[in-house]
Design an enzyme around this catalytic site. Sequence first.
Site, PDB file in Angstrom:
ATOM      1  N   ASP A  52       0.824  -1.286  -0.183  1.00  4.89           N
ATOM      2  CA  ASP A  52      -0.069   0.060  -0.047  1.00  4.89           C
ATOM      3  C   ASP A  52       1.064   1.261  -0.055  1.00  4.89           C
ATOM      4  O   ASP A  52       0.412   2.339  -0.059  1.00  4.89           O
ATOM      5  CB  ASP A  52      -1.014   0.079   1.302  1.00  4.89           C
ATOM      6  N   SER A  53       2.355   1.238   0.117  1.00  3.70           N
ATOM      7  CA  SER A  53       3.149   2.225  -0.360  1.00  3.70           C
ATOM      8  C   SER A  53       2.648   2.664  -1.755  1.00  3.70           C
ATOM      9  O   SER A  53       3.115   3.775  -1.968  1.00  3.70           O
ATOM     10  CB  SER A  53       4.697   1.604  -0.180  1.00  3.70           C
ATOM     11  N   ASP A  91      -1.017  -6.114  -0.276  1.00  6.14           N
ATOM     12  CA  ASP A  91      -1.516  -5.657   0.902  1.00  6.14           C
ATOM     13  C   ASP A  91      -2.972  -5.154   1.128  1.00  6.14           C
ATOM     14  O   ASP A  91      -3.519  -4.448   0.029  1.00  6.14           O
ATOM     15  CB  ASP A  91      -0.660  -4.058   1.062  1.00  6.14           C
ATOM     16  N   LYS A 121      -1.393  -9.091   2.864  1.00  6.28           N
ATOM     17  CA  LYS A 121      -0.545  -8.910   4.039  1.00  6.28           C
ATOM     18  C   LYS A 121      -1.415  -7.773   4.891  1.00  6.28           C
ATOM     19  O   LYS A 121      -2.231  -7.123   4.124  1.00  6.28           O
ATOM     20  CB  LYS A 121       0.695  -8.224   3.653  1.00  6.28           C
ATOM     21  N   GLU A 123      -1.175  -5.732   8.576  1.00  6.82           N
ATOM     22  CA  GLU A 123      -0.326  -4.932   9.653  1.00  6.82           C
ATOM     23  C   GLU A 123      -0.600  -5.021  11.129  1.00  6.82           C
ATOM     24  O   GLU A 123      -1.855  -5.506  11.525  1.00  6.82           O
ATOM     25  CB  GLU A 123      -0.204  -3.415   9.374  1.00  6.82           C
ATOM     26  N   GLU A 190       9.556  -4.383   9.898  1.00  9.53           N
ATOM     27  CA  GLU A 190       9.907  -2.867   9.618  1.00  9.53           C
ATOM     28  C   GLU A 190      10.552  -1.887  10.578  1.00  9.53           C
ATOM     29  O   GLU A 190       9.749  -1.935  11.604  1.00  9.53           O
ATOM     30  CB  GLU A 190       8.709  -2.423   8.684  1.00  9.53           C
TER      31      GLU A 190
HETATM   32  O1  KIV Z   1       3.706  -1.037   1.388  1.00  7.79           O
HETATM   33  C1  KIV Z   1       4.756  -1.484   1.529  1.00  7.79           C
HETATM   34  O2  KIV Z   1       5.404  -1.365   0.473  1.00  7.79           O
HETATM   35  C2  KIV Z   1       5.257  -2.221   2.574  1.00  7.79           C
HETATM   36  C3  KIV Z   1       6.756  -2.589   2.371  1.00  7.79           C
HETATM   37  C4  KIV Z   1       7.444  -1.465   2.928  1.00  7.79           C
HETATM   38  C5  KIV Z   1       6.967  -3.965   3.265  1.00  7.79           C
HETATM   39  O3  KIV Z   1       4.545  -2.853   3.441  1.00  7.79           O
END
Ligand code: KIV
Length: 289
Positions: A52-53, A91, A121, A123, A190
Amino acid sequence: MSAHAAPHKRITLGDLAAKKAAGEPIVMVTAYDYPSAQIVEAAGVDVVLVGDSAAMTVLGYESTVPVTVDEMIMLTAAVRRGLQKPLLIADLPFGSYEASDAIAVATAQRFVKETGCDLVKIERGGTSVDRARALVNAGIPVVGHIGLTPQTATSLGGYRAQGRTAEAALALIDDALALQAAGCSLLVVEAVPSEVTAALMPLIDIPVIGIGAGADADGQVLVFHDLLGIYGGPTARFVKRYADLRTAAIAGVEAYADEVRGEEYPAPEHGYGMPAEETVRLRELIAGR
Ligand code: KIV
């Protein structure tokens, strides 16, 4: 043909477990669209994360919080179309899984059905441990993510390293073990001190992928735009730049703009031709109007 010789055998969770057992580092990177997926595939990475970056790197939001399920699904589906071999993780965005097990399962099922991702994924520890268990029970492989969890960075005091006291580190280790017990297949850690990762590794069986978590993890992940120097914004101290594509891209577009303005582009070789007799006939047709 033996399975080993198959041209595009998809990497499996078993392959990652084997790498961990052999002490062979796992390479994970983010991608957000079809071309970036093709690039990371060609580079031979093991695991691709549609993080989600994307909210910040490709959609221009100020944090990961605003990105929606529909946006993440569109990006993940594009990455899927560009990938053959690496394992694909998506994510689940902020607000799409926290409220209840049922909501988490419904969101994750959309991702699996509409994008073809292999794992999702989520969090944090805490209630996310219950969500992870519910997803695993629904047949969806899960990646946990602890330490600096950007979706809840505000409540962590901002984008800063986590687990810097013995008590905070122990709480992170407990979260890691709870996520493993809930059935997570992988764990992302992280921005924690290297010592915390070193303390965790002998206690945990699932592969651990670090980002700003030292060299002891089973693998590393970086954001595509950070490692290639595409993203213009500030980066964390754990980012290492392996290329400066932003500068190269700006130079390329500037050169194009200069050539258009200087009437150098397009040159004759960039255009199409017409047989001479057709040109003559066209002029006659226009004149005859
Ligand atoms: O959203 C993302 O890119 C991440 C990575 C930094 C692990 O969660």
